[in-house]
Design a protein around this motif. Structure first.
Motif, mmCIF file in Angstrom:
data_model
loop_
_atom_site.group_PDB
_atom_site.id
_atom_site.type_symbol
_atom_site.label_atom_id
_atom_site.label_comp_id
_atom_site.label_asym_id
_atom_site.label_seq_id
_atom_site.Cartn_x
_atom_site.Cartn_y
_atom_site.Cartn_z
ATOM 1 N N ARG A 164 5.848 1.731 -6.134
ATOM 2 C CA ARG A 164 7.195 2.266 -6.319
ATOM 3 C C ARG A 164 7.302 3.214 -7.503
ATOM 4 O O ARG A 164 7.901 4.295 -7.403
ATOM 5 C CB ARG A 164 8.176 1.094 -6.490
ATOM 6 C CG ARG A 164 9.591 1.477 -6.821
ATOM 7 C CD ARG A 164 10.474 0.246 -7.016
ATOM 8 N NE ARG A 164 9.941 -0.704 -7.969
ATOM 9 C CZ ARG A 164 10.142 -0.639 -9.290
ATOM 10 N NH1 ARG A 164 10.854 0.323 -9.813
ATOM 11 N NH2 ARG A 164 9.631 -1.563 -10.091
ATOM 12 N N ARG B 111 11.989 3.750 -1.854
ATOM 13 C CA ARG B 111 11.955 2.330 -1.515
ATOM 14 C C ARG B 111 10.701 2.103 -0.662
ATOM 15 O O ARG B 111 10.617 2.626 0.451
ATOM 16 C CB ARG B 111 13.194 1.916 -0.732
ATOM 17 C CG ARG B 111 14.526 2.288 -1.381
ATOM 18 C CD ARG B 111 14.808 1.518 -2.592
ATOM 19 N NE ARG B 111 15.057 0.133 -2.236
ATOM 20 C CZ ARG B 111 15.424 -0.793 -3.063
ATOM 21 N NH1 ARG B 111 15.596 -0.493 -4.324
ATOM 22 N NH2 ARG B 111 15.627 -2.016 -2.668
ATOM 23 N N THR C 168 9.453 -0.363 1.076
ATOM 24 C CA THR C 168 9.559 -0.987 2.396
ATOM 25 C C THR C 168 10.194 -0.057 3.423
ATOM 26 O O THR C 168 9.958 -0.209 4.611
ATOM 27 C CB THR C 168 10.360 -2.300 2.327
ATOM 28 O OG1 THR C 168 11.623 -2.048 1.707
ATOM 29 C CG2 THR C 168 9.598 -3.350 1.530
ATOM 30 N N ARG C 169 10.978 0.910 2.973
ATOM 31 C CA ARG C 169 11.638 1.837 3.902
ATOM 32 C C ARG C 169 10.919 3.171 4.044
ATOM 33 O O ARG C 169 10.980 3.793 5.090
ATOM 34 C CB ARG C 169 13.073 2.115 3.451
ATOM 35 C CG ARG C 169 14.012 0.991 3.798
ATOM 36 C CD ARG C 169 15.444 1.415 3.576
ATOM 37 N NE ARG C 169 16.008 0.493 2.604
ATOM 38 C CZ ARG C 169 16.845 0.816 1.659
ATOM 39 N NH1 ARG C 169 17.263 2.044 1.526
ATOM 40 N NH2 ARG C 169 17.301 -0.088 0.824
ATOM 41 N N HIS D 269 7.539 3.966 2.948
ATOM 42 C CA HIS D 269 6.073 4.043 2.916
ATOM 43 C C HIS D 269 5.593 4.857 4.120
ATOM 44 O O HIS D 269 6.159 4.788 5.203
ATOM 45 C CB HIS D 269 5.441 2.643 2.914
ATOM 46 C CG HIS D 269 5.581 1.928 4.217
ATOM 47 N ND1 HIS D 269 4.646 2.047 5.218
ATOM 48 C CD2 HIS D 269 6.558 1.120 4.689
ATOM 49 C CE1 HIS D 269 5.034 1.328 6.255
ATOM 50 N NE2 HIS D 269 6.194 0.752 5.959
ATOM 51 N N PHE E 126 2.422 1.252 -0.304
ATOM 52 C CA PHE E 126 2.412 0.001 -1.052
ATOM 53 C C PHE E 126 1.342 0.024 -2.137
ATOM 54 O O PHE E 126 0.271 0.585 -1.951
ATOM 55 C CB PHE E 126 2.113 -1.182 -0.120
ATOM 56 C CG PHE E 126 3.137 -1.400 0.945
ATOM 57 C CD1 PHE E 126 4.211 -2.245 0.731
ATOM 58 C CD2 PHE E 126 3.026 -0.764 2.174
ATOM 59 C CE1 PHE E 126 5.156 -2.461 1.729
ATOM 60 C CE2 PHE E 126 3.960 -0.972 3.179
ATOM 61 C CZ PHE E 126 5.038 -1.815 2.951
ATOM 62 N N GLN F 3 1.732 -10.024 -1.106
ATOM 63 C CA GLN F 3 2.433 -10.051 0.186
ATOM 64 C C GLN F 3 1.518 -9.482 1.273
ATOM 65 O O GLN F 3 1.710 -8.366 1.739
ATOM 66 C CB GLN F 3 3.732 -9.250 0.101
ATOM 67 C CG GLN F 3 4.689 -9.813 -0.926
ATOM 68 C CD GLN F 3 5.862 -8.886 -1.186
ATOM 69 O OE1 GLN F 3 5.718 -7.677 -1.231
ATOM 70 N NE2 GLN F 3 7.033 -9.482 -1.359
ATOM 71 N N ASN G 147 2.153 -7.270 4.532
ATOM 72 C CA ASN G 147 2.395 -5.825 4.545
ATOM 73 C C ASN G 147 1.109 -5.002 4.690
ATOM 74 O O ASN G 147 1.165 -3.775 4.789
ATOM 75 C CB ASN G 147 3.127 -5.389 3.272
ATOM 76 C CG ASN G 147 4.547 -5.901 3.235
ATOM 77 O OD1 ASN G 147 5.197 -6.038 4.270
ATOM 78 N ND2 ASN G 147 5.041 -6.190 2.047
ATOM 79 N N GLU H 145 0.902 -2.512 7.736
ATOM 80 C CA GLU H 145 1.706 -1.302 7.541
ATOM 81 C C GLU H 145 1.033 -0.360 6.545
ATOM 82 O O GLU H 145 0.995 0.857 6.753
ATOM 83 C CB GLU H 145 3.107 -1.661 7.054
ATOM 84 C CG GLU H 145 3.968 -2.319 8.106
ATOM 85 C CD GLU H 145 5.343 -2.633 7.560
ATOM 86 O OE1 GLU H 145 6.209 -1.741 7.600
ATOM 87 O OE2 GLU H 145 5.524 -3.768 7.075
#
Length: 183
Positions: free
Chosen positions: A117, A129, A131-132, A134, A149, A157, A160, A163
Motif C-alpha cells: 500500500r 486500496r 484489495t480493490r 491490485h 500485495f 493472509q 490472497n 490474486e
C-alpha cells in the motif's frame, strides 16, 4: 548515491539504522520493484527483501521469468528501517523521495511494480486500496506502474496469494508489451 545515503540524516529513521538499504539487482533493468521500507534482515544486510517476504517475492518473480540477479532492480520508498517495522510516515517517505527519484532516473525503467500500500500510494494513486486496485496499471511519467500485495501481507493472509500471482502474470504480459527487447 550510496555514499550520500550512508551519511543521510533527513529524518529520524537514520538514528536507528544499522545501514541504509539503497537497493539491489540489475542497474540497467527495465523493471523496478518498489517496496515500502527495510525490515530487520534488510537493515542488517543492507539489501532489500532478504527475509521471508523476500523469499516469497523471489518465488513469485521466478514464476514469471523475473530474477533480481538477471532482470529486475528492487528498492523501497524509504531507505532506513522504521522502528518495530511500522509503516513509514508521510514525512519519512517525503524525506527519502529524492533518493527514489534519482534511482528511477538512473535506471530509467519501463515498468514499476509497487508492492504494498505505501509504495502504491506514493507512486500509483494516493488513495490506493490493495484489495480493490491490485493488478491495475497506469502510465505515469512514461512508465507503466502497477500496484499489488506486499509479500509480507501475503505471508499473513495466504488466501490472497492467487490474486497476487495473477498480478505477476499480468505484469509479465505488460512487460512483454512495453519492453522493446527481452528483459
Amino acid at each position: 548515491l550510496l555514499a550520500e545515503l550512508n551519511s543521510c540524516q533527513r529524518c529520524g529513521l537514520c538514528a536507528g539504522r544499522t545501514q541504509p538499504v539503497l537497493g539491489a539487482g540489475v542497474p540497467n533493468s527495465r523493471i523496478v520493484i518498489v517496496g515500502e521500507a527495510p525490515g530487520k534482515n534488510e537493515d542488517e544486510q543492507g539489501k532489500p527483501f532478504v527475509g521471508r517476504s523476500g523469499k516469497l517475492l523471489d518465488q513469485m518473480l521466478a514464476e514469471v521469468g523475473l530474477y533480481r540477479d538477471k532482470n529486475v532492480f528492487i528498492t523501497n520508498i524509504v531507505k532506513c528501517r522504521p522502528p518495530e517495522n511500522r509503516d513509514p510516515s508521510p514525512e519519512e517517505c517525503a524525506a527519502c523521495r529524492e533518493y527514489l527519484d534519482r534511482i528511477l532516473t538512473i535506471i530509467d525503467p519501463k515498468v514499476i511494480l509497487c508492492v504494498g500500500r505505501i509504495s502504491a500510494q506514493r507512486l500509483f494513486d494516493p488513495n490506493f486500496r490493495v484489495t480493490r486496485q491490485h493488478g491495475e496499471t497506469r502510465e505515469i511519467d512514461g512508465r507503466l506502474v502497477m500496484g499489488t500485495f506486499h509479500p509480507a501481507a501475503l505471508l499473513r493472509q495466504p488466501q490472497n496469494k492467487p490474486e497476487a500471482f495473477g498480478d505477476f502474470v499480468a505484469l509479465r504480459q505488460k512487460i512483454t508489451e512495453v519492453c522493446e527487447h527481452t528483459y
